[in-house]
Design an enzyme around this catalytic site. Structure first.
Site, PDB file in Angstrom:
ATOM      1  N   SER A  12      34.396  31.060   0.741  1.00  0.00           N
ATOM      2  CA  SER A  12      35.608  31.254   1.548  1.00  0.00           C
ATOM      3  C   SER A  12      36.451  29.987   1.586  1.00  0.00           C
ATOM      4  CB  SER A  12      35.227  31.666   2.975  1.00  0.00           C
ATOM      5  OG  SER A  12      34.553  32.903   2.986  1.00  0.00           O
ATOM      6  N   HIS A  38      39.925  29.810   8.232  1.00  0.00           N
ATOM      7  CA  HIS A  38      38.690  30.554   7.966  1.00  0.00           C
ATOM      8  C   HIS A  38      38.386  31.535   9.091  1.00  0.00           C
ATOM      9  CE1 HIS A  38      34.170  30.943   7.839  1.00  0.00           C
ATOM     10  NE2 HIS A  38      34.484  31.262   6.606  1.00  0.00           N
TER      11      HIS A  38
END
Length: 207
Positions: A12, A38
């Site tokens: 990610s 995130h």
């Protein structure tokens, strides 16, 4: 400790880094912005975050010295409890827990914030939900002989949100602020978690 301990987190962050590109942020500011993105999948936060001079350094020093952390609501508290337990075990409080009933004309979070201020004026404060709590905190800071270690100003919504952030912006206190209407408990928690990681890695550099 590293932010990339889990493979999915590593993947990610790699995507975020690739899509963000170059930003006018230093390394520590970037680490905080990346964790907020995130948590939210919203790249606009990279331009909405405002860091006052020395704010990150002030927060890191305070966290390393077991400074209390005061949040406005339990969602922010629960969002950082795990990282607190992994790092410095700072005393952690949610203002709303200090007010079973609100004072006349005030919200519960505002009432609880005022009571927390009486006990922990030099804490790290993380506001992710209640603009009334941030406004109350700003009034306290305006006359405080010693400011809090850091104020995270990230309430979300439409009523008094922008006003509370403008009030914070006018104060000479260490602050990390989300401009505009955006913010929220996940954002405030992400900022504090990023600071905890930075503080931990500062004392435990990678070999």
């Amino acid at each position: 400790m590293t932010e990339l301990d889990h493979p999915i987190t590593h993947q990610s962050f790699a995507i975020i880094d690739r899509e963000l590109g170059e930003l006018p942020l230093n390394e520590k500011e970037f680490a905080i912005a990346r964790r907020v993105i995130h948590a939210t999948a919203d790249f606009e936060f990279a331009s909405l975050l405002h860091f006052s001079p020395g704010s990150i350094e002030s927060a890191i020093a305070a966290l390393q010295n077991s400074c209390p952390i005061v949040t406005d609501v339990n969602m922010v508290k629960h969002g950082i409890a795990g990282m607190v337990a992994k790092t410095f075990n700072n005393p952690l409080f949610a203002a709303i827990d200090f007010a079973a009933e609100p004072l006349p004309g005030k919200t519960r979070t505002e009432t609880g914030l005022l009571r927390c201020w009486e006990r922990y004026p030099q804490a790290v404060y993380a506001i992710g939900n209640a603009p009334t709590a941030l406004l109350a905190l700003c009034k306290c800071c305006a006359t405080a002989p010693v400011p809090p270690a850091l104020v995270v100003g990230a309430p979300v919504g439409f009523v008094s949100v922008i006003e509370s952030k403008k009030a914070l912006a006018q104060l000479p206190v260490a602050q990390i602020r989300v401009e505009g209407r955006k913010g929220g408990s996940p954002v405030a928690a992400a900022i504090v978690n990023a600071l905890l990681v930075l503080a931990w890695n500062d004392l435990n550099p990678k070999l």
